[in-house]
Write a protein that holds these residues in place. Structure first.
Motif, short mmCIF file in Angstrom:
data_model
loop_
_atom_site.label_atom_id
_atom_site.label_comp_id
_atom_site.label_asym_id
_atom_site.label_seq_id
_atom_site.Cartn_x
_atom_site.Cartn_y
_atom_site.Cartn_z
N VAL A 131 16.54 -57.30 21.73
CA VAL A 131 16.70 -57.47 23.07
C VAL A 131 17.73 -58.56 23.38
O VAL A 131 18.49 -58.65 24.12
CB VAL A 131 15.30 -57.91 23.78
CG1 VAL A 131 15.50 -58.39 25.05
CG2 VAL A 131 14.45 -56.65 23.59
N CYS A 167 16.58 -56.31 31.91
CA CYS A 167 16.54 -57.75 31.05
C CYS A 167 15.29 -58.44 31.02
O CYS A 167 14.54 -58.75 30.28
CB CYS A 167 17.73 -58.44 31.38
SG CYS A 167 19.33 -57.80 30.67
N LEU A 216 11.99 -56.69 29.70
CA LEU A 216 11.85 -56.73 28.34
C LEU A 216 11.49 -58.33 27.97
O LEU A 216 10.35 -58.42 27.00
CB LEU A 216 13.22 -56.53 27.52
CG LEU A 216 13.69 -55.04 27.99
CD1 LEU A 216 15.15 -54.78 27.19
CD2 LEU A 216 12.79 -54.14 27.19
N SER A 224 12.28 -56.98 17.32
CA SER A 224 12.04 -56.48 18.55
C SER A 224 13.06 -57.59 19.59
O SER A 224 13.79 -57.40 20.46
CB SER A 224 10.82 -56.03 19.19
OG SER A 224 10.20 -55.07 18.46
N VAL A 232 17.32 -64.55 27.95
CA VAL A 232 17.19 -63.69 29.58
C VAL A 232 17.80 -64.60 30.59
O VAL A 232 18.59 -63.90 31.59
CB VAL A 232 16.03 -62.97 29.60
CG1 VAL A 232 15.93 -62.18 30.90
CG2 VAL A 232 15.68 -61.92 28.53
#
Length: 829
Positions: free
Chosen positions: A713, A36, A39, A709, A313
């Protein structure tokens, strides 16, 4: 007793070893966290690299760039152009500004132009600039080899000097030192290479990198439009680009005040038609004057979006760390009972988070190397620079370290503070008070999950809007057919090319190209559709005396040869195409598009109408009406007209060649051979027209890719966070669920209990996310096309998608809850 602060460095290795051992014992959690983080940090590094290279990093070799400002000419009012035209400055007018100004330690000017460079057997087309003699000194540049231009050098009688870029030195001359002092032919003139610019320096415009710099006095040798006599005439000229280094203690506002004063003095006693433009101060270097905002807008939007991704995140990892902290209740309680202070424990837990963040940062840095390589050369927009000067250096490494440490603190501090605030009794006596503590921890976890869902929804809705924008732009008919067409740029700018010689060469070239096998049709045009190089003129309909006053407007135009409309598949709706009879000396004719015809002659047949072009007031008769073509952008049709090449000779034209089948680029070689026979000094720059048309979608395509993208994520991380929260809640409620099942609760009821909680969190996040997206999308509404910032279809579909993701993430823990063995729970009790 806690050791003094000086012993922190002694304890740090022990904390690191302990943290690594803990992560090794929880390999699954560590792997998920590192992925995580990698990314998110990869996306952050990639966006930072672009922002740094175009906005933050000084141009290579430039000294104290913060003291340099860009200058642009103010639009000059001209008949037929209410908003004014940028007429540039003459060389004498610029010298006046430079000599009379006291707010600049140096003021320089330059003019970009294409050049035909002959250094070997084959000519190549390069970008060049004619510059004032202080161009390099104002920037503070030092040569990579030889020397740079020096004041007064261009005015000397002996041969003209030239400075080449390091890039040209490498790709054309193989970095040979003997090149310095040698000769090179540019647009037919011979120049002496006196030096090489510093490595990486390609001029002060990212979007128009230069390879050759010549002194202003050399302009008559490379430009047919400038003569030695006209170079020093004090009337509106051709110098368009300027920059200045502010003197010590001077700011941009004071510089503008003085330039306005100089403008008024320079215009005294000068006819309005010859009054030179003033200069306007703009911040920044690397973009055209006033273009900094247009460049910064997409970059800042990308930065905000990647910031939101990092928040998702960090919130996800914060929630997972709360789960870990709950599992370590007894360990923390024992350490507190043994006298370890809360600060010491917080530092230990933060060290573990920072180690985790550094591992994720390292993995993200490696991924970013591939990501940066994949976007190298991508344009930010149709008229914005390409991302071609990216490099991974100490600044990127420092940013990676900084964002990794910041993320570690962000997702590790709250769980560390929460884990160390508990009372000793419930920590040392499992079960005593655990419910109260679990409720506090669960609320914090749920806040993290709701935050993830909220931000993920904003990202997903933004993605949907940009995808819709891209789809809408792609669905617009540009009005011409670019398939199978090669676009070849040819410039006859040298002083040896008079209007008659240029016309003769273009005529011979076109005739010979049309005879080549595989050529279906060919034509010449001044500008290519969907480009920003269109001519611009004032236009008015010419009516007999006594009729209503004539209408006047500003319109863009192109100069084309017969067959242009057929080559690009542009239908003529009325009238005829240009023919060989439309030659110099014959009555002037023009073809207008539907938009222009409807503006000047609504409800009337425009054929036979006459128009005049201002300020020269040349009369032209309308002989045809062409279908609207998107000439500058896809969004709107604009008034446009065409003039015949034979009646409006041009030195720089584009050859459009329609191939009979297959790849049109296969025709480039034979066309180069034809041009070489006509003039061995001329070069051709070729590309596919359909590729140029696709480049106009660069910005919406780039944002769709980036947002897609980021959203993928974010959605994945959000699903992991929701799953982790509910899975841990189920594990902590095993006793309760077992008793419920022992008392007769069905599996479907247990599943509904867990799923209901997951959907409640999802719904809360969706509501907040819809509110946030309604505000956030209005910020970048100017980048959208054909879709409103609050498009209901996008909002509803994205909300449903995220709700389904929430349902899926809730279903697995719910299924696990039904697998609880009630008898095992009762025996344990």
């Amino acid at each position: 007793m806690e050791q003094p602060f000086s012993s922190v460095s002694v304890r740090m290795p022990r904390d690191l070893r302990y943290g690594l051992r803990k992560m090794n014992n929880n390999a699954g959690f560590t792997a998920v966290a590192v992925i995580c983080l990698a990314l998110g940090i990869c996306a952050s590094i990639t966006v930072f690299s672009v922002v740094d290279s175009l906005l933050l990093r000084p141009l290579p070799g430039v000294v104290e760039q913060g003291r340099i400002v860009s200058l642009g000419t103010k639009p000059t009012p001209v008949d037929g152009f209410p908003e004014g035209l940028n007429l540039g400055l003459s060389y004498p007018s610029f010298q006046h500004y430079r000599g009379a100004s006291h707010v600049f330690s140096g003021l320089a000017a330059y003019q970009p132009l294409p050049l035909n460079l002959l250094a070997g057997e084959e000519p190549v087309r390069v970008r060049g600039q004619v510059v004032t003699d202080n161009y390099f000194s104002v920037l503070g540049l030092r040569p990579a080899a030889g020397r740079l231009l020096v004041p007064g050098e261009g005015a000397r009688a002996a041969g003209m000097p030239a400075v080449i870029s390091h890039d040209l030195w490498q790709r054309t001359f193989g970095l040979r030192r003997t090149v310095v002092g040698g000769a090179v032919r540019l647009n037919g003139g011979v120049f002496a290479i006196v030096g090489v610019a510093p490595e990486g320096f390609r001029g002060t415009l990212y979007s128009d990198p230069a390879d050759v710099w010549l002194p202003v006095e050399a302009a008559p040798q490379v430009l047919s439009t400038v003569t030695p006599e006209s170079l020093y005439k004090p009337k509106p000229g051709w110098l368009l680009w300027f920059f200045g280094r502010l003197a010590p203690g001077v700011d941009a506002e004071r510089a503008q005040t003085e330039l306005d004063l100089l403008e008024s003095r320079l215009g005294q006693g000068v006819p309005a038609a010859e009054k030179p433009s003033g200069l306007q101060v703009y911040p920044g270097l690397g973009v055209w004057p006033g273009g900094l905002d247009e460049l910064a807008r997409p970059l800042m939007l990308a930065s905000v979006l990647v910031g939101l991704l990092m928040l998702v995140v960090c919130a996800n990892l914060g929630g997972l760390l709360l789960v870990k902290a709950a599992a370590r209740q007894e360990e923390i309680g024992v350490r507190l009972a043994l006298g370890v202070t809360r600060g010491r424990l917080v530092r230990q837990l933060l060290t573990e988070s920072l180690v985790l963040a550094l591992l994720g940062g390292t993995a993200g840095f490696v991924l970013a190397l591939f990501a940066i390589d994949s976007i190298h050369g991508l344009p930010l927009g149709q008229y914005l620079p390409k991302i071609d000067n990216l490099k991974v250096d100490g600044r990127v490494v420092a940013f990676t370290l900084g964002v990794s440490l910041a993320a570690g603190v962000l997702f590790g501090l709250v769980p560390a503070l929460w884990a160390t605030r508990r009372e000793l009794v419930p920590l040392l006596r499992p079960g005593a008070g655990a419910g109260v503590l679990d409720r506090g921890r669960t609320r914090l976890q749920e806040i993290f999950v709701v935050g993830q869902i909220t931000i993920s929804l904003v990202l997903l809705i933004s993605t949907g809007l940009f995808v819709r924008t891209l789809f809408n732009l792609q669905s617009i008919d540009p009005g011409f057919d670019a398939g199978g067409v090669a676009d070849l740029r040819i410039d006859l700018l040298g002083p040896g090319y008079s209007e008659a010689r240029s016309a003769a060469l273009y005529d011979q070239l076109l005739k010979q190209v049309q005879k080549l096998p595989g050529v279906q049709s060919a034509a010449l045009t001044l500008t290519v559709p969907l480009s920003q190089t269109n001519g611009r003129g004032g236009l008015a309909d010419l009516r007999p005396a006594g009729e209503a006053a004539r209408k006047m407007l500003t319109a863009e135009y192109s100069v084309v040869s017969p067959g242009f409309f057929h080559t690009l598949g542009i239908p003529l709706l009325r009238g005829r195409d240009f023919t060989a009879a439309d030659r110099r000396g014959a009555p002037g004719v023009t073809i207008v598009d539907e938009e222009l015809a409807g503006t000047l002659w609504p409800g009337r047949n425009p054929l036979g109408e006459r128009v005049v072009l201002t300020p020269a007031n040349e009369p032209w008769e309308v002989v045809g009406v062409a279908r609207n073509v998107r000439v500058r952008n896809r969004e709107t049709a604009q008034p446009y007209f065409y003039l015949p090449l034979a009646q409006r000779s041009q030195s720089d034209m584009a050859l459009q060649v329609q191939a009979a089948g297959g790849d049109p680029m296969r025709l480039v070689g034979p066309i180069r051979a034809i041009l070489h026979r006509l003039d061995s000094n001329l070069a051709v720059e070729a590309s596919r027209l359909d590729a140029e048309v696709q480049a106009t979608l660069a910005q919406p395509r780039l944002f769709s890719w980036l947002l897609g993208s980021f959203s993928l994520v974010a959605m994945l991380v959000t699903a992991i966070g929701l799953y982790g929260t509910l899975a841990f809640a189920v594990s902590r409620r095993t006793r309760e669920l077992g008793i419920r099942m022992a008392l007769g609760a069905r599996s479907s009821e247990i599943m509904a209990l867990v799923i209901r909680r997951g959907l409640a969190l999802t719904l809360t996040g969706l509501i907040l996310g819809l509110m946030g997206a309604a505000w956030a999308t209005s910020v970048f509404s100017s980048l959208l096309f054909g879709v409103t910032p609050t498009d209901p279809a996008v909002f509803i579909s994205v909300a449903v998608l995220l709700a389904l993701v929430g349902l899926a993430a809730s279903s697995l823990p719910a299924y696990s809850a039904t697998r609880v063995d009630p008898m095992a729970v009762i025996r344990h009790e």
